[in-house]
Design a protein around this motif. Structure first.
Motif, PDB file in Angstrom:
ATOM      1  N   UNK A 259       5.368  23.720  57.469  1.00 17.42           N
ATOM      2  CA  UNK A 259       4.170  23.130  58.066  1.00 17.42           C
ATOM      3  C   UNK A 259       3.381  24.147  58.880  1.00 17.42           C
ATOM      4  N   UNK A 260       4.065  25.046  59.557  1.00 12.84           N
ATOM      5  CA  UNK A 260       3.392  26.012  60.433  1.00 12.84           C
ATOM      6  C   UNK A 260       2.559  27.029  59.664  1.00 12.84           C
ATOM      7  N   UNK A 261       2.987  27.395  58.465  1.00 14.82           N
ATOM      8  CA  UNK A 261       2.277  28.450  57.726  1.00 14.82           C
ATOM      9  C   UNK A 261       1.489  27.944  56.522  1.00 14.82           C
ATOM     10  N   UNK A 262       1.281  26.650  56.402  1.00 15.31           N
ATOM     11  CA  UNK A 262       0.422  26.105  55.355  1.00 15.31           C
ATOM     12  C   UNK A 262       1.030  26.034  53.973  1.00 15.31           C
ATOM     13  N   UNK A 263       2.351  26.016  53.855  1.00 12.24           N
ATOM     14  CA  UNK A 263       2.995  25.941  52.551  1.00 12.24           C
ATOM     15  C   UNK A 263       3.097  24.509  52.020  1.00 12.24           C
TER      16      UNK A 263
ATOM     17  N   UNK B 131       6.736  25.969  47.832  1.00 13.51           N
ATOM     18  CA  UNK B 131       7.846  26.891  47.619  1.00 13.51           C
ATOM     19  C   UNK B 131       9.038  26.201  46.956  1.00 13.51           C
ATOM     20  N   UNK B 132       9.748  26.948  46.117  1.00 14.11           N
ATOM     21  CA  UNK B 132      11.046  26.481  45.628  1.00 14.11           C
ATOM     22  C   UNK B 132      12.043  26.699  46.757  1.00 14.11           C
ATOM     23  N   UNK B 133      13.020  25.804  46.857  1.00 10.21           N
ATOM     24  CA  UNK B 133      14.077  25.956  47.854  1.00 10.21           C
ATOM     25  C   UNK B 133      15.392  26.226  47.134  1.00 10.21           C
ATOM     26  N   UNK B 134      16.212  27.051  47.748  1.00  6.18           N
ATOM     27  CA  UNK B 134      17.525  27.393  47.213  1.00  6.18           C
ATOM     28  C   UNK B 134      18.582  26.651  48.037  1.00  6.18           C
ATOM     29  N   UNK B 135      19.495  25.979  47.340  1.00  9.56           N
ATOM     30  CA  UNK B 135      20.609  25.285  47.982  1.00  9.56           C
ATOM     31  C   UNK B 135      21.869  26.084  47.692  1.00  9.56           C
ATOM     32  N   UNK B 136      22.614  26.408  48.741  1.00  6.66           N
ATOM     33  CA  UNK B 136      23.874  27.123  48.583  1.00  6.66           C
ATOM     34  C   UNK B 136      24.885  26.518  49.538  1.00  6.66           C
ATOM     35  N   UNK B 137      26.083  26.265  49.025  1.00  4.66           N
ATOM     36  CA  UNK B 137      27.155  25.772  49.879  1.00  4.66           C
ATOM     37  C   UNK B 137      28.463  26.402  49.433  1.00  4.66           C
ATOM     38  N   UNK B 138      29.290  26.732  50.405  1.00  2.27           N
ATOM     39  CA  UNK B 138      30.648  27.217  50.155  1.00  2.27           C
ATOM     40  C   UNK B 138      31.541  26.424  51.095  1.00  2.27           C
ATOM     41  N   UNK B 139      32.513  25.736  50.515  1.00  2.00           N
ATOM     42  CA  UNK B 139      33.405  24.864  51.275  1.00  2.00           C
ATOM     43  C   UNK B 139      32.581  23.859  52.082  1.00  2.00           C
TER      44      UNK B 139
ATOM     45  N   UNK C 161      13.833  28.260  51.818  1.00  2.00           N
ATOM     46  CA  UNK C 161      12.784  28.541  50.848  1.00  2.00           C
ATOM     47  C   UNK C 161      13.054  29.870  50.142  1.00  2.00           C
ATOM     48  N   UNK C 162      12.753  29.906  48.858  1.00  2.00           N
ATOM     49  CA  UNK C 162      12.872  31.145  48.093  1.00  2.00           C
ATOM     50  C   UNK C 162      11.702  32.054  48.466  1.00  2.00           C
ATOM     51  N   UNK C 163      11.653  33.221  47.904  1.00  2.00           N
ATOM     52  CA  UNK C 163      10.578  34.153  48.234  1.00  2.00           C
ATOM     53  C   UNK C 163       9.216  33.603  47.800  1.00  2.00           C
TER      54      UNK C 163
END
Length: 163
Positions: A95-99, A109-117, A124-126
């Protein structure tokens, strides 16, 4: 699935599958542990006992090792059509940067989900991995583990989508 997920809902879903006993009362957990210890035969060392407790408590339950995915985020709108900001200061809600588009709440932006245990991140991705304006948005999650309940995981993930 097609569409976009609510960031609050997907964080809640991940907490529910990665921390399945988080709301269980400490007394209940302590009693279960004491019962397991009392059933141990004499002469076992502490490491062996811990291994047996860990194995017996997890042997019939879903165990998640990793979660990976790419998601589209759609922020919720209040009754007046304004975007509901993230409740956490450390979450980059765009919201702060207009995305985020003001009309529909979709984050470009695409978002990346990562979980370990039991630890996870949704980030957000690049900037060069943004959704195109005419691109069909979708969310894909892969769960790696054993004794996975596919129906429960699918139902929980579907709950995360904006209606």
């Amino acid at each position: 699935g097609r569409g976009s997920v609510d960031l609050h809902k997907i964080n809640s879903w991940l907490a529910s599958i990665l921390w399945p006993n988080q709301d269980e009362d400490d007394k209940v957990l302590r009693a279960r542990l004491e019962k397991m210890l009392s059933n141990e035969s004499g002469g076992s060392d502490a490491k062996n006992s811990q291994s047996k407790i860990s194995h017996s408590s997890q042997s019939d339950k879903q165990t998640i090792y990793r979660v990976k995915g790419v998601i589209s985020v759609g922020h919720g709108l209040d009754n007046t059509g304004n975007i509901i900001p993230s409740s956490n200061d450390w979450v980059d809600d765009g919201l702060a940067n207009g995305d985020v588009c003001c009309q529909d709440g979709l984050d470009k932006r695409r978002y990346i989900v990562q979980a370990v245990n039991d630890l996870w991140d949704i980030l957000p991705a690049s900037q060069n991995l943004c959704w195109e304006a005419n691109e069909t948005r979708c969310c894909k999650i892969i769960v790696i583990g054993k004794w996975l309940d596919e129906g429960q995981l699918h139902k929980g993930f579907q709950y995360c989508f904006n209606s």
